[in-house]
Scaffold this motif. Structure first.
Motif, PDB file in Angstrom:
ATOM      1  N   ARG A 228      10.179  13.258   0.988  1.00 29.38           N
ATOM      2  CA  ARG A 228       9.504  14.424   1.589  1.00 29.38           C
ATOM      3  C   ARG A 228       8.009  13.864   1.884  1.00 29.38           C
ATOM      4  N   LEU A 229       7.334  12.233   0.563  1.00 28.57           N
ATOM      5  CA  LEU A 229       6.233  11.957   0.843  1.00 28.57           C
ATOM      6  C   LEU A 229       5.990  11.226   2.257  1.00 28.57           C
ATOM      7  N   THR A 230       6.858  10.635   2.145  1.00 24.10           N
ATOM      8  CA  THR A 230       6.935   9.294   3.952  1.00 24.10           C
ATOM      9  C   THR A 230       6.864  10.865   5.052  1.00 24.10           C
ATOM     10  N   ALA A 231       7.693  11.421   4.918  1.00 21.43           N
ATOM     11  CA  ALA A 231       7.593  12.482   6.370  1.00 21.43           C
ATOM     12  C   ALA A 231       5.888  13.146   6.699  1.00 21.43           C
TER      13      ALA A 231
ATOM     14  N   ARG B  23      14.198  20.774  -3.312  1.00 21.62           N
ATOM     15  CA  ARG B  23      13.423  21.850  -3.229  1.00 21.62           C
ATOM     16  C   ARG B  23      12.550  22.282  -4.009  1.00 21.62           C
ATOM     17  N   ARG B  24      12.105  21.100  -4.740  1.00 24.27           N
ATOM     18  CA  ARG B  24      11.611  20.609  -6.337  1.00 24.27           C
ATOM     19  C   ARG B  24       9.740  21.002  -6.036  1.00 24.27           C
ATOM     20  N   PRO B  25       9.018  21.697  -6.219  1.00 29.15           N
ATOM     21  CA  PRO B  25       7.623  21.145  -5.304  1.00 29.15           C
ATOM     22  C   PRO B  25       7.544  19.686  -5.336  1.00 29.15           C
ATOM     23  N   LEU B  26       6.647  19.291  -4.512  1.00 29.63           N
ATOM     24  CA  LEU B  26       6.167  18.299  -3.870  1.00 29.63           C
ATOM     25  C   LEU B  26       4.705  18.468  -4.338  1.00 29.63           C
ATOM     26  N   PRO B  27       3.896  16.940  -5.589  1.00 34.12           N
ATOM     27  CA  PRO B  27       3.079  16.346  -5.049  1.00 34.12           C
ATOM     28  C   PRO B  27       2.328  16.764  -4.340  1.00 34.12           C
ATOM     29  N   THR B  28       1.387  17.006  -4.058  1.00 39.16           N
ATOM     30  CA  THR B  28      -0.111  17.037  -3.060  1.00 39.16           C
ATOM     31  C   THR B  28      -0.053  15.762  -2.248  1.00 39.16           C
ATOM     32  N   LEU B  29      -0.271  15.736  -1.566  1.00 32.17           N
ATOM     33  CA  LEU B  29      -0.006  13.785  -1.310  1.00 32.17           C
ATOM     34  C   LEU B  29      -1.734  13.773  -0.932  1.00 32.17           C
ATOM     35  N   VAL B  30      -2.772  12.790  -1.467  1.00 36.77           N
ATOM     36  CA  VAL B  30      -4.403  13.001  -0.718  1.00 36.77           C
ATOM     37  C   VAL B  30      -4.174  11.890   0.158  1.00 36.77           C
TER      38      VAL B  30
ATOM     39  N   GLU C  28       0.689  -1.524  -0.212  1.00 34.69           N
ATOM     40  CA  GLU C  28      -0.283   0.336   0.233  1.00 34.69           C
ATOM     41  C   GLU C  28       0.857   1.101   0.134  1.00 34.69           C
ATOM     42  N   PHE C  29       2.053   1.410   0.461  1.00 31.06           N
ATOM     43  CA  PHE C  29       2.643   2.019   0.634  1.00 31.06           C
ATOM     44  C   PHE C  29       3.611   2.492  -0.880  1.00 31.06           C
ATOM     45  N   GLY C  30       3.922   1.586  -1.568  1.00 32.35           N
ATOM     46  CA  GLY C  30       4.503   1.712  -2.339  1.00 32.35           C
ATOM     47  C   GLY C  30       3.383   2.267  -3.304  1.00 32.35           C
ATOM     48  N   GLN C  31       2.353   1.496  -3.301  1.00 30.23           N
ATOM     49  CA  GLN C  31       1.255   2.471  -4.872  1.00 30.23           C
ATOM     50  C   GLN C  31       1.051   3.838  -3.834  1.00 30.23           C
ATOM     51  N   ILE C  32       1.051   4.086  -2.899  1.00 30.72           N
ATOM     52  CA  ILE C  32       0.673   5.682  -2.752  1.00 30.72           C
ATOM     53  C   ILE C  32       1.869   6.247  -3.078  1.00 30.72           C
ATOM     54  N   ILE C  33       3.276   5.999  -2.599  1.00 29.58           N
ATOM     55  CA  ILE C  33       4.169   6.567  -3.052  1.00 29.58           C
ATOM     56  C   ILE C  33       3.793   6.126  -5.514  1.00 29.58           C
TER      57      ILE C  33
END
Length: 211
Positions: free
Chosen positions: A99-102, A204-211, A75-80
């Motif tokens: 950054r998404l993991t955080a 420092r590039r824009p980070l995709p929004t975590l849904v 599930e974690f891998g799929q979210i990433i």
């Protein structure tokens, strides 16, 4: 021309639902206490299934808890994966993963608790997050983006750092999550051979929004 998978009948659906209920119950136990000594009866009651159903799906509690960890990591891998679509730079994929993991320490605490407690043993698993990370590292090495020569050892280094990030986020929620993740991502990119200035720009590039 590929054909669609056959539709499951009612028995197959119920069987799949029962198996998933047992896995969910095991995941909750791992996240809450990490105690795998719970009886099969207690697990079955928590899953709201009959005691006898357990052995229709698993030979032992060890097999169930292994399936629960694998399920969480998948599930974690799929979210990433969902959030890095369209990113081609292997270095950015590493940075975004950190950054998404955080962020997921807040949005998906159960997943992060399981990753913290069990993830290290699954760094080289053939399921879940590991094969995805190995794929990205191999692409980075083949393209010259990363100067290290062995993707497997690189996975050990980067995966171990990611596990440390998860532990730190859960232990120190007062710290700025994105700043902490970015710092560790930058260190990991430099370890992989990305030049310091380049690594600093990537994180420092824009980070995709975590849904």
């Amino acid at each position: 021309m590929p054909t669609s998978a056959p539709t499951k009948n009612r028995f197959e659906r119920r069987r799949a639902e029962t198996r998933q209920a047992l896995i969910r119950a095991a995941r909750h136990i791992l996240a809450e206490t990490g105690d795998t000594s719970a009886s099969i009866q207690a697990i079955a009651e928590r899953a709201d299934v009959g005691f006898g159903s357990f052995y229709n799906h698993f030979e032992s509690k060890t097999e169930l808890f292994d399936a629960a960890v694998t399920d969480a990591l998948e599930e974690f891998g799929q979210i990433i994966d969902e959030h890095v679509q369209g990113i081609d730079d292997p270095a950015e994929l590493v940075a975004v993963g950190f950054r998404l993991t955080a962020q997921m320490a807040d949005s998906h605490p159960e997943l992060m608790q399981i990753l913290r407690d069990r993830g290290l043993a699954y760094i080289h698993s053939d399921r879940g997050l590991a094969p995805r990370a190995l794929r990205d590292l191999e692409v980075g090495i083949a393209s010259g983006r990363f100067t290290c020569s062995n993707a497997t050892t690189a996975l050990s280094a980067v995966g171990g750092t990611l596990m440390s990030l998860v532990a730190l986020r859960l232990a120190r929620p007062d710290l700025d999550g994105d700043e902490t993740a970015s710092d560790l991502a930058e260190m990991s990119l430099r370890m992989l051979g990305v030049p310091p200035d380049d690594a600093h720009e990537v994180i420092r590039r824009p980070l995709p929004t975590l849904v």
